[in-house]
Design an enzyme around this catalytic site. Sequence first.
Site, mmCIF file in Angstrom:
data_model
loop_
_atom_site.group_PDB
_atom_site.id
_atom_site.type_symbol
_atom_site.label_atom_id
_atom_site.label_comp_id
_atom_site.label_asym_id
_atom_site.label_seq_id
_atom_site.Cartn_x
_atom_site.Cartn_y
_atom_site.Cartn_z
ATOM 1 N N SER A 153 1.124 -1.354 -0.159
ATOM 2 C CA SER A 153 -0.041 0.004 -0.015
ATOM 3 C C SER A 153 0.894 1.317 0.163
ATOM 4 C CB SER A 153 -1.017 0.039 1.209
ATOM 5 O OG SER A 153 -1.272 1.207 1.502
ATOM 6 N N HIS A 160 -1.117 -1.462 -4.345
ATOM 7 C CA HIS A 160 -2.476 -1.286 -3.587
ATOM 8 C C HIS A 160 -2.576 0.385 -3.374
ATOM 9 C CE1 HIS A 160 -5.767 -2.278 -0.898
ATOM 10 N NE2 HIS A 160 -5.452 -1.330 -0.157
ATOM 11 N N ASP A 198 -4.902 3.422 -1.775
ATOM 12 C CA ASP A 198 -5.928 3.635 -1.021
ATOM 13 C C ASP A 198 -6.647 4.984 -1.127
ATOM 14 O OD1 ASP A 198 -6.040 1.189 0.767
ATOM 15 O OD2 ASP A 198 -4.060 1.812 1.403
ATOM 16 N N MET A 233 -9.542 7.841 0.275
ATOM 17 C CA MET A 233 -9.949 7.979 1.344
ATOM 18 C C MET A 233 -10.808 9.368 1.147
ATOM 19 S SD MET A 233 -7.397 6.801 4.174
ATOM 20 C CE MET A 233 -6.679 5.077 4.270
ATOM 21 N N HIS A 240 -8.488 0.552 -3.890
ATOM 22 C CA HIS A 240 -9.441 0.361 -2.734
ATOM 23 C C HIS A 240 -10.188 1.763 -2.328
ATOM 24 C CE1 HIS A 240 -9.434 -0.739 1.870
ATOM 25 N NE2 HIS A 240 -10.582 -0.633 1.518
ATOM 26 N N MET A 276 -12.340 3.752 -0.260
ATOM 27 C CA MET A 276 -12.765 4.031 0.909
ATOM 28 C C MET A 276 -13.667 5.514 0.726
ATOM 29 S SD MET A 276 -9.822 2.483 3.244
ATOM 30 C CE MET A 276 -8.680 2.855 1.783
ATOM 31 N N MET A 325 -11.118 -6.141 5.929
ATOM 32 C CA MET A 325 -10.332 -5.254 6.629
ATOM 33 C C MET A 325 -9.899 -5.879 7.968
ATOM 34 S SD MET A 325 -9.860 -2.403 5.009
ATOM 35 C CE MET A 325 -8.801 -1.820 6.170
ATOM 36 N N GLY A 355 -8.708 3.679 7.394
ATOM 37 C CA GLY A 355 -8.688 5.003 7.551
ATOM 38 C C GLY A 355 -7.255 5.515 7.929
ATOM 39 N N PHE A 356 -6.509 4.655 8.252
ATOM 40 C CA PHE A 356 -5.051 4.976 8.635
ATOM 41 C C PHE A 356 -4.171 3.670 8.361
ATOM 42 C CE2 PHE A 356 -8.010 7.583 11.133
ATOM 43 C CZ PHE A 356 -7.642 8.966 10.977
ATOM 44 N N GLY A 357 -2.924 4.000 7.939
ATOM 45 C CA GLY A 357 -1.986 2.976 7.957
ATOM 46 C C GLY A 357 -1.390 2.704 9.479
ATOM 47 N N GLY A 416 -4.385 -4.421 6.523
ATOM 48 C CA GLY A 416 -4.329 -3.605 7.843
ATOM 49 C C GLY A 416 -3.795 -4.451 8.780
ATOM 50 N N GLY A 417 -2.342 -3.789 9.071
ATOM 51 C CA GLY A 417 -1.678 -4.423 10.118
ATOM 52 C C GLY A 417 -0.790 -5.781 9.781
ATOM 53 N N GLY A 450 1.631 -1.846 4.163
ATOM 54 C CA GLY A 450 1.891 -0.417 3.941
ATOM 55 C C GLY A 450 3.220 -0.383 4.829
HETATM 56 C C1 DX5 Z 1 -6.253 1.353 5.782
HETATM 57 C C2 DX5 Z 1 -5.858 1.006 4.484
HETATM 58 C C3 DX5 Z 1 -4.800 0.036 4.255
HETATM 59 C C4 DX5 Z 1 -3.423 0.378 5.083
HETATM 60 C C5 DX5 Z 1 -2.616 -0.586 5.204
HETATM 61 O O1 DX5 Z 1 -7.292 2.308 5.853
HETATM 62 O O2 DX5 Z 1 -6.747 0.439 3.650
HETATM 63 O O3 DX5 Z 1 -4.526 -0.409 2.875
HETATM 64 O O4 DX5 Z 1 -2.944 1.453 4.403
HETATM 65 O O5 DX5 Z 1 -1.655 -0.222 5.956
HETATM 66 P P1 DX5 Z 1 -0.812 -0.761 7.028
HETATM 67 O O6 DX5 Z 1 -0.197 -2.141 6.341
HETATM 68 O O7 DX5 Z 1 0.221 0.078 7.432
HETATM 69 O O8 DX5 Z 1 -1.696 -1.400 8.410
HETATM 70 ZN ZN ZN Z 2 -6.268 -0.747 1.571
#
Ligand code: DX5
Ligand code: ZN
Length: 228
Positions: A19, A44, A46, A48, A77, A79, A148, A153-155, A187-188, A208
């Site tokens: 990502s 990927h 993202d 938002m 993706h 959002m 998810m 919303g956040f990395g 995510g994570g 990410g």
């Molecule tokens: C979160 C995004 C993810 C995110 C993943 O809303 O959809 O793609 O960037 O990031 P990491 O791997 O840092 O959790």
């Molecule tokens: Zn994503």
Amino acid sequence: MIPEILCKFGRMNHLISPSILTANFANLQKDIDMLNQSQADWIHVDVMDGVFVPNISFGFAVIKAIKQFAQKPLDVHLMIVDPDRYLEEFKNAGADGITVHYEACTHLNRTINKIKELGCRAGVALNPHTPVALLDDIIADLDLVLIMSVNPGFGAQKFLSNTYKKIADLKKLCALRNPELYIEIDGGVDAGNAAQLINTGANVLVAGNAVFSANDPSAAVATLKSIV
Ligand code: DX5
Ligand code: ZN
């Protein structure tokens, strides 16, 4: 194309989709070049809107710029609320796959058909609280389901372990009606949970923070790719 086909039938490695949310936005071209040279399968992207999620990332102009340099498919993706309004523009900006959120679509069947008509791989994302069972009447029409594993919303957020149960539920749901489905986790994801995710049934891993915060991002992609 061949590796993707083999992967779908479980005879090849999972795919890695880094990502770029955590990439260096002051020099995206450098990070895209790095991904081009790495073992990443997709990139990927993202998007938002500050409404569906409490953050704003980027839109068409940035995706077009990425597309100019990317040698890997763009895994977009969304959002955003009511994504139908913009599907064609995302396709024109360079999306190869478009994933919309179950929670953001009133007429999901229509949205998925539209994505396919545009010639893109069609995916649906589920927030952590949304049960896999809600896909029962659309599972056969999907190319991809994105689970998810954090609230979007956040990395760099903490991975939610309920994800494993959801992958198992999804494997059961698609076993007969869509065995070729891509099961993507977002995510994570890191080298510590990737093996269990794959063994439970995931075949696309988004990462990410685990890639872009590493000292050697390309090596981090290789590590995720090599996990069995
Ligand atoms: C979160 C995004 C993810 C995110 C993943 O809303 O959809 O793609 O960037 O990031 P990491 O791997 O840092 O959790
Ligand atoms: Zn994503």
